[in-house]
Write a protein that holds these residues in place. Structure first.
Motif, PDB file in Angstrom:
ATOM      1  N   THR A  19       0.823  -1.215   0.000  1.00  0.00           N
ATOM      2  CA  THR A  19       0.000   0.000   0.000  1.00  0.00           C
ATOM      3  C   THR A  19       0.862   1.273   0.000  1.00  0.00           C
ATOM      4  OG1 THR A  19      -0.136  -0.022   2.394  1.00  0.00           O
ATOM      5  CG2 THR A  19      -1.931  -1.097   1.202  1.00  0.00           C
ATOM      6  N   ASP A  20       2.184   1.109   0.082  1.00  0.00           N
ATOM      7  CA  ASP A  20       3.086   2.269   0.114  1.00  0.00           C
ATOM      8  C   ASP A  20       2.925   3.149  -1.118  1.00  0.00           C
ATOM      9  OD1 ASP A  20       4.082   1.437   2.417  1.00  0.00           O
ATOM     10  OD2 ASP A  20       6.088   0.870   1.684  1.00  0.00           O
ATOM     11  N   ARG A  21       2.637   2.519  -2.266  1.00  0.00           N
ATOM     12  CA  ARG A  21       2.574   3.279  -3.517  1.00  0.00           C
ATOM     13  C   ARG A  21       1.176   3.809  -3.811  1.00  0.00           C
ATOM     14  NH1 ARG A  21       3.207   0.856  -7.906  1.00  0.00           N
ATOM     15  NH2 ARG A  21       2.709  -1.206  -7.105  1.00  0.00           N
ATOM     16  N   GLY A  22       0.236   3.587  -2.883  1.00  0.00           N
ATOM     17  CA  GLY A  22      -1.133   4.060  -3.085  1.00  0.00           C
ATOM     18  C   GLY A  22      -2.131   2.916  -2.964  1.00  0.00           C
ATOM     19  N   TRP A  23      -3.405   3.257  -3.051  1.00  0.00           N
ATOM     20  CA  TRP A  23      -4.466   2.250  -2.924  1.00  0.00           C
ATOM     21  C   TRP A  23      -5.775   2.843  -3.394  1.00  0.00           C
ATOM     22  CZ3 TRP A  23      -7.226   5.316   0.204  1.00  0.00           C
ATOM     23  CH2 TRP A  23      -6.556   6.046   1.198  1.00  0.00           C
ATOM     24  N   ILE A  24      -6.704   1.962  -3.707  1.00  0.00           N
ATOM     25  CA  ILE A  24      -8.074   2.409  -3.981  1.00  0.00           C
ATOM     26  C   ILE A  24      -8.990   1.619  -3.054  1.00  0.00           C
ATOM     27  CG2 ILE A  24      -9.930   2.537  -5.664  1.00  0.00           C
ATOM     28  CD1 ILE A  24      -7.906   2.949  -7.826  1.00  0.00           C
ATOM     29  N   LEU A  25      -9.731   2.346  -2.233  1.00  0.00           N
ATOM     30  CA  LEU A  25     -10.680   1.715  -1.316  1.00  0.00           C
ATOM     31  C   LEU A  25     -12.058   1.717  -1.969  1.00  0.00           C
ATOM     32  CD1 LEU A  25      -9.701   3.191   2.153  1.00  0.00           C
ATOM     33  CD2 LEU A  25      -9.691   0.776   1.519  1.00  0.00           C
ATOM     34  N   ASP A  26     -12.647   0.547  -2.081  1.00  0.00           N
ATOM     35  CA  ASP A  26     -13.923   0.384  -2.791  1.00  0.00           C
ATOM     36  C   ASP A  26     -14.955  -0.191  -1.816  1.00  0.00           C
ATOM     37  OD1 ASP A  26     -15.973  -0.843  -4.251  1.00  0.00           O
ATOM     38  OD2 ASP A  26     -14.641  -2.283  -5.220  1.00  0.00           O
ATOM     39  N   GLY A  27     -15.966   0.626  -1.500  1.00  0.00           N
ATOM     40  CA  GLY A  27     -17.018   0.156  -0.582  1.00  0.00           C
ATOM     41  C   GLY A  27     -16.693   0.419   0.877  1.00  0.00           C
ATOM     42  N   PHE A  28     -15.631   1.129   1.126  1.00  0.00           N
ATOM     43  CA  PHE A  28     -15.228   1.506   2.486  1.00  0.00           C
ATOM     44  C   PHE A  28     -14.628   2.897   2.426  1.00  0.00           C
ATOM     45  CE2 PHE A  28     -12.183   2.193   5.819  1.00  0.00           C
ATOM     46  CZ  PHE A  28     -12.820   1.690   6.944  1.00  0.00           C
ATOM     47  N   PRO A  29     -14.987   3.825   3.312  1.00  0.00           N
ATOM     48  CA  PRO A  29     -15.936   3.711   4.414  1.00  0.00           C
ATOM     49  C   PRO A  29     -17.389   3.731   3.940  1.00  0.00           C
ATOM     50  CG  PRO A  29     -15.080   5.945   4.309  1.00  0.00           C
ATOM     51  CD  PRO A  29     -14.333   5.155   3.267  1.00  0.00           C
ATOM     52  N   ARG A  30     -18.268   3.157   4.759  1.00  0.00           N
ATOM     53  CA  ARG A  30     -19.678   3.109   4.400  1.00  0.00           C
ATOM     54  C   ARG A  30     -20.558   3.837   5.413  1.00  0.00           C
ATOM     55  NH1 ARG A  30     -19.715  -1.357   0.588  1.00  0.00           N
ATOM     56  NH2 ARG A  30     -21.755  -1.628  -0.355  1.00  0.00           N
ATOM     57  N   ASN A  31     -19.952   4.427   6.421  1.00  0.00           N
ATOM     58  CA  ASN A  31     -20.693   5.291   7.353  1.00  0.00           C
ATOM     59  C   ASN A  31     -19.680   6.217   8.034  1.00  0.00           C
ATOM     60  OD1 ASN A  31     -19.473   3.807   9.421  1.00  0.00           O
ATOM     61  ND2 ASN A  31     -21.227   2.436   9.665  1.00  0.00           N
ATOM     62  N   VAL A  32     -20.218   7.143   8.841  1.00  0.00           N
ATOM     63  CA  VAL A  32     -19.324   8.152   9.434  1.00  0.00           C
ATOM     64  C   VAL A  32     -18.347   7.513  10.434  1.00  0.00           C
ATOM     65  CG1 VAL A  32     -19.272  10.247  10.854  1.00  0.00           C
ATOM     66  CG2 VAL A  32     -20.926  10.048   8.995  1.00  0.00           C
ATOM     67  N   VAL A  33     -18.803   6.500  11.171  1.00  0.00           N
ATOM     68  CA  VAL A  33     -17.903   5.840  12.131  1.00  0.00           C
ATOM     69  C   VAL A  33     -16.697   5.259  11.379  1.00  0.00           C
ATOM     70  CG1 VAL A  33     -17.689   3.869  13.718  1.00  0.00           C
ATOM     71  CG2 VAL A  33     -19.720   5.314  13.801  1.00  0.00           C
ATOM     72  N   GLN A  34     -16.973   4.601  10.234  1.00  0.00           N
ATOM     73  CA  GLN A  34     -15.875   4.007   9.457  1.00  0.00           C
ATOM     74  C   GLN A  34     -14.968   5.093   8.871  1.00  0.00           C
ATOM     75  OE1 GLN A  34     -17.282   1.140   6.546  1.00  0.00           O
ATOM     76  NE2 GLN A  34     -18.449  -0.029   8.053  1.00  0.00           N
ATOM     77  N   ALA A  35     -15.560   6.228   8.452  1.00  0.00           N
ATOM     78  CA  ALA A  35     -14.752   7.311   7.863  1.00  0.00           C
ATOM     79  C   ALA A  35     -13.821   7.914   8.914  1.00  0.00           C
ATOM     80  CB  ALA A  35     -15.667   8.384   7.272  1.00  0.00           C
ATOM     81  N   GLU A  36     -14.333   8.083  10.141  1.00  0.00           N
ATOM     82  CA  GLU A  36     -13.481   8.657  11.187  1.00  0.00           C
ATOM     83  C   GLU A  36     -12.381   7.666  11.589  1.00  0.00           C
ATOM     84  OE1 GLU A  36     -16.504   9.886  13.957  1.00  0.00           O
ATOM     85  OE2 GLU A  36     -16.696  11.869  12.982  1.00  0.00           O
ATOM     86  N   ALA A  37     -12.760   6.382  11.615  1.00  0.00           N
ATOM     87  CA  ALA A  37     -11.744   5.370  11.939  1.00  0.00           C
ATOM     88  C   ALA A  37     -10.673   5.324  10.847  1.00  0.00           C
ATOM     89  CB  ALA A  37     -12.401   3.999  12.106  1.00  0.00           C
TER      90      ALA A  37
END
Ligand code: B4P
Length: 184
Positions: A78-96
């Motif tokens: 993941t050092d060179r980047g990443w694409i998160l698909d389907g996450f975060p799905r709510n505010v709790v997940q976004a803050e985490a």
């Protein structure tokens, strides 16, 4: 370097676009839906816990998803980047996610929201025919999206990190629109 989040209702094409762009940029495509489905197939302890939620179109409990994302983001690719698909799905997940990223000195560059009308979504998913793609579950997934996930649009908009893309075009047109939004 690509560090992107894909938002958007179920069936809006997050997985499709995240897969294409991850190949293009050669960064990991991290789909919580794919990871959960593979855990269900392999009947791991995560899969056993997640299955009934997925079959009903509910979100899997946050802690299960947070643990799997944290483990995945801590892998060296993941050092060179990443694409998160389907996450975060709510505010709790976004803050985490913010906390997880700051612990590894990373941050998200942009959240891409794919906009697609409900009736188009229902048609696409019925045509795909995955186990959770029956009409009743799809309607529930759309409801859960409106309540839990749609608030993330303003969450990322307030930080000026949001790009909303018309997802009701051909797959190639959507890819081009996302690339343009990232370049600008
Ligand atoms: P996901 O795997 O994330 O699935 P999705 O939202 O249904 O699909 P996506 O938007 O990726 O659509 P796709 O590209 O496949 O979630 C499944 C379940 O896992 C959730 O309901 C939940 O229970 C659980 N889960 C996952 N993440 C979670 C989290 N963070 N927290 C809690 N629970 C979680 O496209 C759909 C179809 O449309 C495909 O057939 C595709 O070919 C077609 N398509 C795509 N783009 C198109 C286009 N432009 N034109 C025509 N067709 C197109």
């Amino acid at each position: 370097m690509a560090r992107l989040i894909f938002l958007g209702p179920p069936g809006s094409g997050k997985g499709t676009q995240a897969g294409t762009l991850a190949k293009f940029w050669q960064v990991p495509h991290i789909s919580t839906g794919d990871i959960l489905r593979s855990a269900v197939r392999e009947q791991t302890s995560l899969g056993t816990k997640a299955q009934s939620y997925m079959d009903r179109g509910e979100l899997v409990p946050d802690q299960l998803v947070l643990d799997l994302v944290q483990e995945r983001l801590n892998q060296p690719d993941t050092d060179r980047g990443w694409i998160l698909d389907g996450f975060p799905r709510n505010v709790v997940q976004a803050e985490a996610l913010d906390q997880m990223l700051s612990a590894i000195n990373q941050s998200c560059e942009m959240a891409i929201n794919l906009d697609v009308p409900d009736e188009v979504i229902v048609g696409r998913m019925l045509a795909r025919g995955r186990k959770d793609d029956n009409e009743e579950t799809i309607r529930r997934r759309l409801e859960v999206y409106r309540i839990e996930t749609a608030p993330l649009i303003s969450f990322y908009q307030k930080r000026q990190q949001l790009a909303s893309i018309d997802g009701n075009q051909s797959m190639e047109q959507v890819t081009t629109a996302i690339q343009k939004a990232i370049e600008s």
